[in-house]
Every structure is written in structure tokens, then in C-alpha cells.
Design a protein around this motif. Structure first.
Motif, short mmCIF file in Angstrom:
data_model
loop_
_atom_site.label_atom_id
_atom_site.label_comp_id
_atom_site.label_asym_id
_atom_site.label_seq_id
_atom_site.Cartn_x
_atom_site.Cartn_y
_atom_site.Cartn_z
N VAL A 61 0.29 -1.30 -0.21
CA VAL A 61 -0.19 0.26 -0.04
C VAL A 61 0.82 1.52 -0.26
CG1 VAL A 61 -0.90 1.02 1.56
CG2 VAL A 61 -1.90 -0.57 0.94
N LEU A 62 1.86 1.36 1.21
CA LEU A 62 3.09 2.42 0.93
C LEU A 62 3.80 1.96 -0.55
CD1 LEU A 62 4.75 2.30 4.50
CD2 LEU A 62 2.61 3.79 3.61
N VAL A 63 3.55 1.19 -0.96
CA VAL A 63 4.80 1.57 -2.76
C VAL A 63 3.60 1.65 -3.24
CG1 VAL A 63 4.94 0.25 -3.99
CG2 VAL A 63 5.67 -0.07 -1.68
N GLY A 64 2.39 1.93 -3.33
CA GLY A 64 1.88 2.11 -4.53
C GLY A 64 0.46 3.57 -4.34
N LEU A 65 1.43 3.68 -3.30
CA LEU A 65 0.91 5.35 -2.90
C LEU A 65 1.86 6.20 -3.71
CD1 LEU A 65 -0.82 5.67 1.13
CD2 LEU A 65 -2.36 6.02 -1.54
N GLY A 66 3.17 5.98 -2.79
CA GLY A 66 4.32 6.79 -2.72
C GLY A 66 5.20 6.79 -5.06
N LEU A 67 4.65 5.10 -5.07
CA LEU A 67 5.03 5.34 -6.83
C LEU A 67 4.40 6.23 -8.15
CD1 LEU A 67 6.35 3.70 -9.27
CD2 LEU A 67 4.43 1.74 -8.82
N SER A 68 3.03 6.38 -7.35
CA SER A 68 1.71 6.61 -8.13
C SER A 68 2.28 8.15 -8.06
CB SER A 68 0.58 6.60 -8.05
OG SER A 68 0.15 6.91 -6.41
N ILE A 69 2.24 8.30 -6.85
CA ILE A 69 2.20 10.54 -6.62
C ILE A 69 4.03 11.02 -7.67
CG2 ILE A 69 3.42 11.86 -4.95
CD1 ILE A 69 1.04 10.30 -2.95
N ALA A 70 4.52 10.18 -7.19
CA ALA A 70 6.36 10.25 -7.82
C ALA A 70 6.14 10.25 -9.80
CB ALA A 70 7.18 9.23 -7.46
N PHE A 71 5.69 9.18 -9.92
CA PHE A 71 5.03 8.95 -12.00
C PHE A 71 4.57 10.12 -12.19
CE2 PHE A 71 2.75 7.69 -14.27
CZ PHE A 71 3.68 7.42 -16.07
#
Length: 511
Positions: A372-382
Motif C-alpha cells: 500500500v505504501l509502495v502504491g501510494l508513493g509510486l503513483s505520486i512520484a510518477f
């Protein structure tokens, strides 16, 4: 979320939101095809009689064609018309997907996957350039790219889910038939909803530059994918890397002398394209590796079925969509640099958490929270990096900018996966003499996730520095283009100076 009106101008055409949905669906399809085969590889191997090496080329053939031809696909869209190239890419993609589903021999399947990658290389930059063209610079474009980021990340996670469901229910050929059917629906939506027209670049297609960089990228991807199996000291791997280096040097020489260069210097005039693409390559280096190692851990160590592994990606996909849609609002409140850094650190924290997985663990304890943390951070950075890499690009070069940012993400992913897979394999081999098989595999996956977290931490440290330097260099160029009375010089405009309505700071105003 209202995409019909922006703060930059009047109300948008009524069909703009529908066109964005069609273009986002095209990107979703490309990302889906990247990951949908991962869960089904054991069944595909048995179905067509693949060897161990041939099985990996079901993935590599697609990635090779996709990564090597993205720049050419982006420039073709600029010169020939992005909608036309997008439609042609979708037709090619759908046909290749059907052929892959009908394949009964390894050669046919791998050839179909190669053609599928060729179609994807036409689709991705054209769809991104059309999206950029639909929305003027400002909050509306950032929201649109938030949708783009949501479907990009969701496509990767949905591929694992659908791959598991379709393989278990109807067999591996249906992962390709489903992609073909979905692509046909996207093609109909694009034909009906995406408007014709838009600015085209002038000049000729840079055949020498395109051929050279395509061969260079092909050699690089070939060598790196081969390194995962043969090792970094293999003569073929070393020869591929050396050949790619020579070809990249030749490409740089060719581009200096070409009036219609494939990658013209004006593309980097904003000062943001270079740092945006560098940071995107670093993000991509852990993005693809995540979707490679995580399903393997869930199946080979936790013993989850293909269907359960696919379903286990749903929280990650939901978090990814939530983060991408929240990114524009976070940017308005905290600024783009702060939002980008926070997204990278959030994803890094999730990967650091994954580096503590246990061979006797469970999905709820070891996978759910960190993904869940990875999904949130990945999309924001992308979302932030996509905006950074395309902001201020003149309309006629939008396709090339889209191809470039997709290329850096894809090539970064190939490099990262090759290095991380080698690391994981080495750690597993060293541990296998002392612990059980699942424990040895887990040790390798832990090492890969730990290094991925370190890469993202370094990227988060670089982001403020690089974006600050790009703002400073941009202001310097603007000052040089301005005469003593404050007027822009004609030479500056001729060199592709940015229009005055594009704000200088990377940080956006608070809402």
C-alpha cells in the motif's frame, strides 16, 4: 474531479474528458500487457514447449521492442500525426495479441510478443502527446496526468490479477485474447472520441539517428536481459554492452550534424527535461523489479496460487490510483518538489518494509502493508516526474518528449531488473548451502528490495538538487533572451523559447 475547466483558460470542449478516458485506456492496455504474462509463465512454458531461456524471452521480446522503439514511435507521431500513429499502433497491438494467443510454437509466440512491443512503442508516446495537447499547461494538465499516472500503475497491478484469473479459469491463451479484445474496444473509443488535427513537427524523419539509437537501445536491452541468465562476464553480454556504447557515441555525433535531429537540442531548452528523465529512469529501475519479485515471493515462498497472487495486487492497484489522483492536490498545497520527494520516500519506506519479508510469513503480515505504501508513493512520484519531463515542451515535439520519458522509464527498468535479479540470484545461491530453498529465495528477494529502497532514497535526495538547478538555469536563459527594455529577442523565440504563460518555478502556487 472536474477536467472540463482549468484555471488557465475557458471551459474545455465537452468531449475532452471522454477523449482523456480513451487515451488513458490505451496506456492502461500497454501497461497491462507488460505484466499480464508474469503469473502465467509456467503454463505458457508447458503449452508451447519453451525452454528455460525461451520462457524469459516471452517477457524480454516485448520489453526489447518496446524500449528500443519508443523514441522512433514518438517522433513518428510528431511527423505523421499522433492520432494516426496511435490508431496504427493499436491495430498492430491487437493483431499481435491475437497471434500470441493462437501460437502453438515458441518461435511464433516470441515473434508475436515482439510485434506487440512494436505496437506499444507507437501507442505510449502518441497517447501521452495527445493528452498533453488536450490540456494547456496548468492545473488541468496536472489533473489529466494524474489520471494518466493512475491507469499506468493500475495497469501493471491489474495485469498480475487478470493473468491469474484468466490462466486459472480458461488457460494461458486467454491472457492474450483478453488483451486483443480490450485493445479493439480502445481502438473504437479512440476513433470515436479523440479529435483529429493538432500541430505536427516540420522536417524529415531522422533515419540515421533513429537507426543508430534503436540499434544501441536494442543492444543494451539484449545484453542486460542476457546478463540475468548468463552473468555479467559472459562474452555475449560484454559484446552487447560494448556495441551499445559505441552506437550511443555514434548517435551523439550524428545528432550534432543533423538539421532534423531525432533528439534536437531544443528538447532540453526548458532545463527540466534532463533531470525529469534522469529521475524517471531511477524510479523505473525499481518499478519493474517490484512487479517481478513480488509475485515470485507470493507464489514460490508463500505458496499462493496464481489467482490468489493476482488478487493480492488489488490493494497495491487501489493505492496507486488513489495516490495518482491525489497528486495534483498535494502539488497545489505543498509544491511539486516537496510532493515528488515525499512520494519517493514513501515508496522507499514500503520497499524497506518489504526487505523484512520472512520465509514463514504471510500475505497479511509481510505484503499487504508495504505494498500500500509502495502504491501510494509510486503513483505520486510518477505523476510529478511525467509533468517535469514534458512541461514547457513545444507542441510539435510533444510526441518525442513522451517517447523519451517512456524510454528512460523502460530502459531504467531493464537495467534495474538485470542488476537486482543478478543480486538476488547471487544471494540465493550463497544461502542455498546453509538454509532451505524457500529461505534462500527469501534472502535474495530481501536483498533486492533493500537495494531498491536505497535507490529511491538516493533519488529523493537528488530530486530537490536537480530541480533547483533546472530552475536556476532556466531563469538564466530567460534573462539572456530579454533585452534592456524587457522585451524578448527574436533570436530567443526562434530557438524555441518558452511562452511567457508557463511559470518559472517548479513549485506551484498554494490552492
Amino acid at each position: 474531479m472536474n477536467l472540463g475547466r482549468t484555471k488557465d483558460g475557458p471551459a474545455a470542449p465537452p468531449r475532452r474528458g471522454a477523449a482523456l478516458a480513451a487515451l488513458a485506456a490505451a496506456q492502461f492496455t500497454v501497461m497491462l500487457a507488460t505484466s499480464i504474462v508474469n503469473v502465467a509463465l509456467p503454463q505458457i512454458r508447458l503449452g508451447v514447449g519453451l525452454s528455460d531461456g525461451g520462457t524469459t524471452w516471452v517477457v524480454n521480446a516485448y520489453s526489447l521492442a518496446f524500449g528500443a522503439l519508443l523514441l522512433a514511435g514518438g517522433r513518428a507521431g510528431d511527423l505523421l500525426g499522433r492520432r494516426r500513429v496511435l490508431v496504427a499502433g493499436l491495430v498492430l497491438f491487437a493483431g499481435a495479441s491475437t497471434a500470441a494467443g493462437l501460437a502453438s510454437s515458441p518461435g511464433v509466440l516470441i515473434a508475436a510478443r515482439t510485434v506487440q512491443g512494436l505496437g506499444a512503442a507507437a501507442i505510449a508516446p502518441a497517447a501521452l502527446a495527445l493528452t498533453i495537447g488536450l490540456f494547456p499547461p496548468g492545473p488541468g494538465r496536472v489533473r489529466a496526468l494524474g489520471v494518466w499516472g493512475a491507469v499506468s500503475g493500475a495497469g501493471g497491478a491489474a495485469g498480475v490479477l487478470l493473468g491469474g484469473i484468466l490462466t486459472q479459469a480458461w488457460g494461458w491463451p486467454w491472457i492474450f485474447h483478453a488483451v486483443s479484445i480490450g485493445t479493439a474496444l480502445v481502438l473504437a473509443a479512440v476513433a470515436a472520441l479523440v479529435p483529429r488535427g493538432g500541430g505536427r513537427a516540420t522536417g524529415r524523419f531522422d533515419l540515421p539517428g533513429t537507426a543508430t539509437v534503436t540499434l544501441a537501445l536494442t543492444g543494451l536491452v539484449w545484453a542486460l536481459t542476457g546478463a540475468r541468465e548468463a552473468g555479467w562476464t559472459d562474452p555475449g553480454v560484454l559484446g552487447g554492452l560494448l556495441g551499445a556504447l559505441v552506437l550511443f557515441a555514434a548517435f551523439a555525433v550524428i545528432e550534432r550534424r543533423r538539421p532534423d535531429a531525432l533528439v534536437p537540442p531544443r528538447l532540453f531548452a526548458t532545463g527540466r527535461v534532463a533531470p525529469g528523465n534522469l529521475l524517471m529512469a531511477l524510479l523505473g529501475s525499481v518499478w519493474i523489479a517490484l512487479f517481478f519479485f513480488l509475485p515470485l515471493y507470493m507464489q514460490q515462498v508463500l505458496g499462493m496460487s496464481a489467482l490468489a497472487t493476482g488478487a493480492g495486487q488489488l490493494p497495491l492497484a487501489a493505492a496507486n490510483m488513489l495516490g495518482a489522483l491525489a497528486a495534483p492536490r498535494l502539488t497545489r498545497r505543498a509544491g511539486a518538489t516537496v510532493t515528488l520527494t515525499a512520494g519517493l520516500l514513501l515508496e522507499g519506506a514500503g520497499l524497506l518494509w518489504l526487505s523484512r519479508i520472512d520465509s514463514g510469513g504471510s500475505y497479511a503480515v509481510d505484503v499487504l502493508g508495504p505494498t500500500v505504501l509502495v502504491g501510494l508513493g509510486l503513483s505520486i512520484a510518477f505523476v510529478q516526474l511525467t509533468v517535469l519531463a514534458v512541461e514547457g515542451i513545444p507542441g510539435p515535439d510533444a510526441g518525442l518528449a513522451g517517447g523519451l520519458v517512456n524510454t528512460t522509464r523502460q530502459i531504467g527498468g531493464v537495467i534495474g531488473l538485470a542488476c537486482l535479479a543478478t543480486l538476488a540470484g547471487s544471494v540465493t545461491a550463497q544461502a542455498s548451502g546453509h538454509v532451505s530453498g524457500p529461505e534462500a529465495l527469501t534472502a535474495g528477494y530481501r536483498a533486492a528490495f533493500a537495494v531498491s529502497a536505497a535507490i529511491l532514497a538516493a533519488t529523493a535526495l537528488l530530486a530537490p538538487l536537480l530541480t533547483r538547478r533546472s530552475r536556476r538555469s532556466r531563469r538564466t536563459r530567460v534573462d539572456r533572451r530579454t533585452d534592456t527594455t524587457g522585451g524578448a529577442t527574436g533570436a530567443g523565440e526562434a530557438e524555441g523559447a518558452l511562452p511567457p504563460h508557463i511559470p518559472l518555478p517548479l513549485r506551484t502556487p498554494a490552492a
